[in-house]
Design an enzyme around this catalytic site. Sequence first.
Site, PDB file in Angstrom:
ATOM      1  N   SER A 271       0.871  -1.184   0.000  1.00 11.95           N
ATOM      2  CA  SER A 271       0.000   0.000   0.000  1.00 11.95           C
ATOM      3  C   SER A 271       0.904   1.230   0.000  1.00 11.95           C
ATOM      4  O   SER A 271       2.075   1.135   0.393  1.00 11.95           O
ATOM      5  CB  SER A 271      -0.848   0.000   1.278  1.00 11.95           C
ATOM      6  OG  SER A 271      -1.467   1.256   1.471  1.00 11.95           O
TER       7      SER A 271
ATOM      8  N   TYR B  51      -1.638  -1.335  10.889  1.00 12.93           N
ATOM      9  CA  TYR B  51      -1.742  -1.774   9.489  1.00 12.93           C
ATOM     10  C   TYR B  51      -0.488  -1.347   8.716  1.00 12.93           C
ATOM     11  O   TYR B  51       0.128  -2.131   7.995  1.00 12.93           O
ATOM     12  CB  TYR B  51      -2.999  -1.161   8.872  1.00 12.93           C
ATOM     13  CG  TYR B  51      -3.147  -1.370   7.389  1.00 12.93           C
ATOM     14  CD1 TYR B  51      -3.389  -2.633   6.861  1.00 12.93           C
ATOM     15  CD2 TYR B  51      -3.060  -0.301   6.507  1.00 12.93           C
ATOM     16  CE1 TYR B  51      -3.528  -2.822   5.499  1.00 12.93           C
ATOM     17  CE2 TYR B  51      -3.207  -0.474   5.140  1.00 12.93           C
ATOM     18  CZ  TYR B  51      -3.441  -1.733   4.635  1.00 12.93           C
ATOM     19  OH  TYR B  51      -3.582  -1.917   3.276  1.00 12.93           O
TER      20      TYR B  51
HETATM   21  N1  NAP Z   1      -8.745  -0.827  -0.634  1.00 13.76           N
HETATM   22  C1  NAP Z   1      -7.707  -0.028  -0.464  1.00 13.76           C
HETATM   23  O1  NAP Z   1      -7.864   1.226  -0.361  1.00 13.76           O
HETATM   24  C2  NAP Z   1      -6.302  -0.602  -0.432  1.00 13.76           C
HETATM   25  C3  NAP Z   1      -5.241   0.298  -0.612  1.00 13.76           C
HETATM   26  C4  NAP Z   1      -3.947  -0.201  -0.586  1.00 13.76           C
HETATM   27  C5  NAP Z   1      -3.723  -1.543  -0.407  1.00 13.76           C
HETATM   28  N2  NAP Z   1      -4.752  -2.388  -0.229  1.00 13.76           N
HETATM   29  C6  NAP Z   1      -4.445  -3.815  -0.037  1.00 13.76           C
HETATM   30  O2  NAP Z   1      -5.048  -4.554  -1.082  1.00 13.76           O
HETATM   31  C7  NAP Z   1      -5.287  -5.889  -0.659  1.00 13.76           C
HETATM   32  C8  NAP Z   1      -6.725  -6.263  -0.994  1.00 13.76           C
HETATM   33  O3  NAP Z   1      -7.609  -5.432  -0.264  1.00 13.76           O
HETATM   34  P1  NAP Z   1      -9.037  -4.983  -0.814  1.00 13.76           P
HETATM   35  O4  NAP Z   1      -9.034  -3.505  -0.844  1.00 13.76           O
HETATM   36  O5  NAP Z   1      -9.416  -5.711  -2.026  1.00 13.76           O
HETATM   37  O6  NAP Z   1      -9.934  -5.390   0.459  1.00 13.76           O
HETATM   38  P2  NAP Z   1     -11.196  -6.367   0.605  1.00 13.76           P
HETATM   39  O7  NAP Z   1     -12.257  -6.016  -0.364  1.00 13.76           O
HETATM   40  O8  NAP Z   1     -11.519  -6.376   2.057  1.00 13.76           O
HETATM   41  O9  NAP Z   1     -10.614  -7.799   0.177  1.00 13.76           O
HETATM   42  C9  NAP Z   1      -9.711  -8.480   1.004  1.00 13.76           C
HETATM   43  C10 NAP Z   1      -9.524  -9.886   0.494  1.00 13.76           C
HETATM   44  O10 NAP Z   1      -8.630 -10.563   1.392  1.00 13.76           O
HETATM   45  C11 NAP Z   1      -9.265 -11.752   1.838  1.00 13.76           C
HETATM   46  N3  NAP Z   1      -8.871 -12.075   3.192  1.00 13.76           N
HETATM   47  C12 NAP Z   1      -8.989 -11.322   4.308  1.00 13.76           C
HETATM   48  N4  NAP Z   1      -8.551 -12.003   5.378  1.00 13.76           N
HETATM   49  C13 NAP Z   1      -8.158 -13.222   4.918  1.00 13.76           C
HETATM   50  C14 NAP Z   1      -7.636 -14.387   5.528  1.00 13.76           C
HETATM   51  N5  NAP Z   1      -7.422 -14.466   6.853  1.00 13.76           N
HETATM   52  N6  NAP Z   1      -7.350 -15.455   4.745  1.00 13.76           N
HETATM   53  C15 NAP Z   1      -7.578 -15.411   3.413  1.00 13.76           C
HETATM   54  N7  NAP Z   1      -8.067 -14.339   2.781  1.00 13.76           N
HETATM   55  C16 NAP Z   1      -8.359 -13.268   3.522  1.00 13.76           C
HETATM   56  C17 NAP Z   1     -10.764 -11.481   1.733  1.00 13.76           C
HETATM   57  O11 NAP Z   1     -11.480 -12.685   1.547  1.00 13.76           O
HETATM   58  P3  NAP Z   1     -12.295 -13.468   2.689  1.00 13.76           P
HETATM   59  O12 NAP Z   1     -12.880 -12.451   3.619  1.00 13.76           O
HETATM   60  O13 NAP Z   1     -13.272 -14.232   1.899  1.00 13.76           O
HETATM   61  O14 NAP Z   1     -11.281 -14.350   3.361  1.00 13.76           O
HETATM   62  C18 NAP Z   1     -10.815 -10.661   0.449  1.00 13.76           C
HETATM   63  O15 NAP Z   1     -10.837 -11.499  -0.663  1.00 13.76           O
HETATM   64  C19 NAP Z   1      -4.968  -5.908   0.838  1.00 13.76           C
HETATM   65  O16 NAP Z   1      -3.692  -6.481   1.036  1.00 13.76           O
HETATM   66  C20 NAP Z   1      -4.960  -4.450   1.231  1.00 13.76           C
HETATM   67  O17 NAP Z   1      -4.105  -4.232   2.341  1.00 13.76           O
HETATM   68  C21 NAP Z   1      -6.059  -1.958  -0.240  1.00 13.76           C
END
Ligand code: NAP
Length: 295
Positions: free
Chosen positions: A155, A168
């Site tokens: 991130s 985080y």
């Molecule tokens: N959204 C943002 O603004 C943003 C910005 C920068 C970086 N990121 C990063 O991007 C990545 C994806 O995030 P996102 O924004 O797409 O969030 P999201 O919509 O909450 O998706 C998170 C994904 O991770 C999975 N997950 C969570 N806990 C898990 C576990 N214990 N085991 C296996 N899978 C797990 C969830 O699936 P289940 O709940 O089905 O397990 C879901 O598929 C993350 O690493 C986040 O830190 C996000």
Amino acid sequence: MTDNRRPAHRLEGSSLKGKVAVVTGASRGIGAAIAEALAEEGCRLVLAARSVDRLEEVAAYLTRRHGNAVLTIPTDIGDESQARNLIERAADQFGAVDILVNNAGVGIYGAVDELRLDDLRHVFEVNFFGPMAAMQEAVRVMRQNGGGTIVNVSSIVGKFPQPLGGGYTATKFALQGASGAARAELKRDNIDVVLICPGLTDTEFSEHSRISVPGAEHRQGERHSLGQGIEPERVGRRTVTAIKRGEREVYITLFDRALVWTAVHLPALFHWALIYVTRYRRRLFEAEAEDSSSQ
Ligand SMILES: NC(=O)c1ccc[n+]([C@@H]2O[C@H](COP(=O)([O-])OP(=O)(O)OC[C@H]3O[C@@H](n4cnc5c(N)ncnc54)[C@H](OP(=O)(O)O)[C@@H]3O)[C@@H](O)[C@H]2O)c1
């Protein structure tokens, strides 16, 4: 900021068709978007997450739309044995793992002096130790097959601190540290390690983040992000380009790049801005705590 693209890469200019790609956190958001971008390239996919129904929905959609072979493996990536088993099963099924995308992640809100350490440990298991275990297994398989690419989704707040998000931020700093070292170590094995640093992206991330703010825990499941953010599909497409080019570190928008540049080159100014963001975010959670006590 310097251009970190390397001139030559095993996959550069070539197609990813038929490559085996494991994507964690593929049940929604950025992971599902990366999976679709890889499906468009003709990859064979292994999708992992905990929510079986949503994982199956994504898999069915990708097979219907792109015709790819897609295997789903329900996995809690925060459990080391499940993280290792994911890679083993993927390799058993397809005979290789060419690409591992460590995307699964969870957020945590709370001031450093108040964070419950059990919450923080959980977030480290998912955001750091799980990806580390998957990476170790994938390297073993990739070495046998002559190389591959590991993508770690960090991130922009893996590059600078996020007020009330220090826990985080720490997980993403840790992931970045391990990624940089691994990239140098694995060069001789023809394994690229790519760090993706998205900024605010329009997903359910905030709703699924842990709240470790005393008095505001009941707001778990609500949206707390500071804006809407970009579409996850943009992150997905950019990730595929980064894999093909073997890039070291990737920002998605110019704004993200400018933020990180400011944090690195003008730290005093950036710190001053962070104090204002802290006040704003603190008020947000305090207001939430007050709202609930008056209900
Ligand atoms: N959204 C943002 O603004 C943003 C910005 C920068 C970086 N990121 C990063 O991007 C990545 C994806 O995030 P996102 O924004 O797409 O969030 P999201 O919509 O909450 O998706 C998170 C994904 O991770 C999975 N997950 C969570 N806990 C898990 C576990 N214990 N085991 C296996 N899978 C797990 C969830 O699936 P289940 O709940 O089905 O397990 C879901 O598929 C993350 O690493 C986040 O830190 C996000």
